[in-house]
Write an enzyme that holds these catalytic residues in place. Sequence first.
Site, short mmCIF file in Angstrom:
data_model
loop_
_atom_site.label_atom_id
_atom_site.label_comp_id
_atom_site.label_asym_id
_atom_site.label_seq_id
_atom_site.Cartn_x
_atom_site.Cartn_y
_atom_site.Cartn_z
CE1 TYR A 10 -15.22 32.83 -19.07
CE2 TYR A 10 -12.43 33.05 -19.81
CZ TYR A 10 -14.09 32.74 -18.85
OH TYR A 10 -12.73 31.13 -18.99
CE LYS A 52 -13.57 31.85 -15.49
NZ LYS A 52 -14.26 30.63 -14.47
P1 NAP Z 1 -18.46 24.50 -20.63
O1 NAP Z 1 -18.20 23.24 -22.46
O2 NAP Z 1 -19.44 25.92 -21.41
O3 NAP Z 1 -19.20 23.96 -20.15
C1 NAP Z 1 -20.09 24.89 -19.03
C2 NAP Z 1 -20.61 23.46 -17.60
O4 NAP Z 1 -20.60 24.96 -16.72
C3 NAP Z 1 -21.82 23.16 -18.23
O5 NAP Z 1 -21.45 21.85 -18.08
C4 NAP Z 1 -23.17 23.69 -17.72
O6 NAP Z 1 -24.11 23.40 -17.37
C5 NAP Z 1 -22.18 24.68 -16.83
N1 NAP Z 1 -22.73 25.71 -16.03
C6 NAP Z 1 -22.64 26.75 -16.24
N2 NAP Z 1 -23.64 27.71 -16.26
C7 NAP Z 1 -24.24 27.26 -14.99
C8 NAP Z 1 -24.58 27.53 -13.81
N3 NAP Z 1 -25.13 28.92 -13.23
N4 NAP Z 1 -24.86 26.25 -13.08
C9 NAP Z 1 -24.63 25.52 -12.79
N5 NAP Z 1 -23.76 25.06 -13.79
C10 NAP Z 1 -23.08 26.17 -15.02
O7 NAP Z 1 -17.28 24.72 -20.43
P2 NAP Z 1 -15.70 24.93 -20.62
O8 NAP Z 1 -15.01 25.01 -21.50
O9 NAP Z 1 -15.92 23.38 -19.80
O10 NAP Z 1 -15.31 25.57 -19.32
C11 NAP Z 1 -15.20 24.80 -17.66
C12 NAP Z 1 -14.85 25.84 -16.74
O11 NAP Z 1 -13.17 26.08 -17.51
C13 NAP Z 1 -14.95 27.48 -17.25
O12 NAP Z 1 -15.12 28.54 -16.35
C14 NAP Z 1 -14.02 28.14 -17.99
O13 NAP Z 1 -14.26 29.66 -17.85
C15 NAP Z 1 -12.94 28.26 -17.90
N6 NAP Z 1 -11.89 27.89 -18.72
C16 NAP Z 1 -12.04 27.04 -20.13
C17 NAP Z 1 -11.63 27.46 -21.05
C18 NAP Z 1 -11.47 26.97 -22.30
O14 NAP Z 1 -11.39 26.88 -23.35
N7 NAP Z 1 -13.09 25.48 -22.27
C19 NAP Z 1 -10.43 28.50 -20.67
C20 NAP Z 1 -10.00 28.63 -19.76
C21 NAP Z 1 -11.26 28.40 -18.79
P3 NAP Z 1 -24.89 22.97 -18.14
O15 NAP Z 1 -25.21 21.65 -19.06
O16 NAP Z 1 -26.06 22.38 -17.72
O17 NAP Z 1 -25.04 24.22 -18.94
#
Ligand code: NAP
Length: 253
Positions: free
Chosen positions: A161, A165
């Site tokens: 991961y 990134k």
């Molecule tokens: P999340 O709640 O797991 O939601 C992920 C989203 O990405 C969902 O809308 C999902 O769509 C979509 N997705 C996954 N695989 C996909 C694909 N192959 N094609 C198109 N859409 C896809 O994630 P999140 O926590 O909001 O994170 C969003 C971003 O922020 C990510 O890049 C993550 O790495 C980054 N981030 C998150 C955190 C954190 O603490 N949460 C921290 C640092 C960085 P479906 O609903 O259709 O599955």
Amino acid sequence: MSGPGQRPLEGRVALVTGASRGIGRSIARELARRGAHVGVNFQSNRDAAESCLAEIEAEGGAGELVPFDVADADASNEGIGGLASRRGRLDVLVNNAGIALDGLLMRYKEDDWQRIVGVNLGGVFHCCKAAARPMVKGRWGRIVNLTSVVSQLGNAGQGPYAATKAGVEGLTRSLARELASRSITVNAVAPGFIDTEMTAALPEAIRSAYVGAVPVGRLGTADEVAAAVAFLCGPDAGYVTGHVLAVNGGLSM
Ligand code: NAP
């Protein structure tokens, strides 16, 4: 300069990948509040994407569903090209879709490695490539890529991961140089620990340990990340490019 209550993205067309849930959903709503027509991308969760679009419309905004798997280059090209040709332009791309397939090095499955690289790194590349043409044509653009604090700090069990990134941050700086002369900025936002389904999947003891390490003493919210992304997508951020903006409560200081 834009001010409170204004709609600095009025007339602009945006695409947010992974906008059905979590951080992407908050970003899509915030860009719509600021006046953009928002393409709500998702992979499989249509109900969640429809409810995101319904929230946008209930707040007086506009958008449309643009489903595709970002890991699929052809599907990404068709999805983004289709939005740009239907609306006559594409101004903003937020590469938010991401997955966290965690695991220790010696047990990590090859299929998981291919998938996480395909979605988190390949997906950003495919979408930037597809969006660049209409942005160059319009001589204006904003690309914001979601990375993570772990690309800087590292995290045991999150090597793949973190590698994806960190790769996206290198891509961000290179594309910023490549596209700067066309008034297209390319930046990254690197969240820390944000309260979403991704972090809800962590065991409680690990969540508490993370919170204990954050100077502000809490998880961040998706809306706090969305505000940072929306700034970088707006007209006031035209002189910010190639930057990685930390939104992590001081975790990486
Ligand atoms: P999340 O709640 O797991 O939601 C992920 C989203 O990405 C969902 O809308 C999902 O769509 C979509 N997705 C996954 N695989 C996909 C694909 N192959 N094609 C198109 N859409 C896809 O994630 P999140 O926590 O909001 O994170 C969003 C971003 O922020 C990510 O890049 C993550 O790495 C980054 N981030 C998150 C955190 C954190 O603490 N949460 C921290 C640092 C960085 P479906 O609903 O259709 O599955």
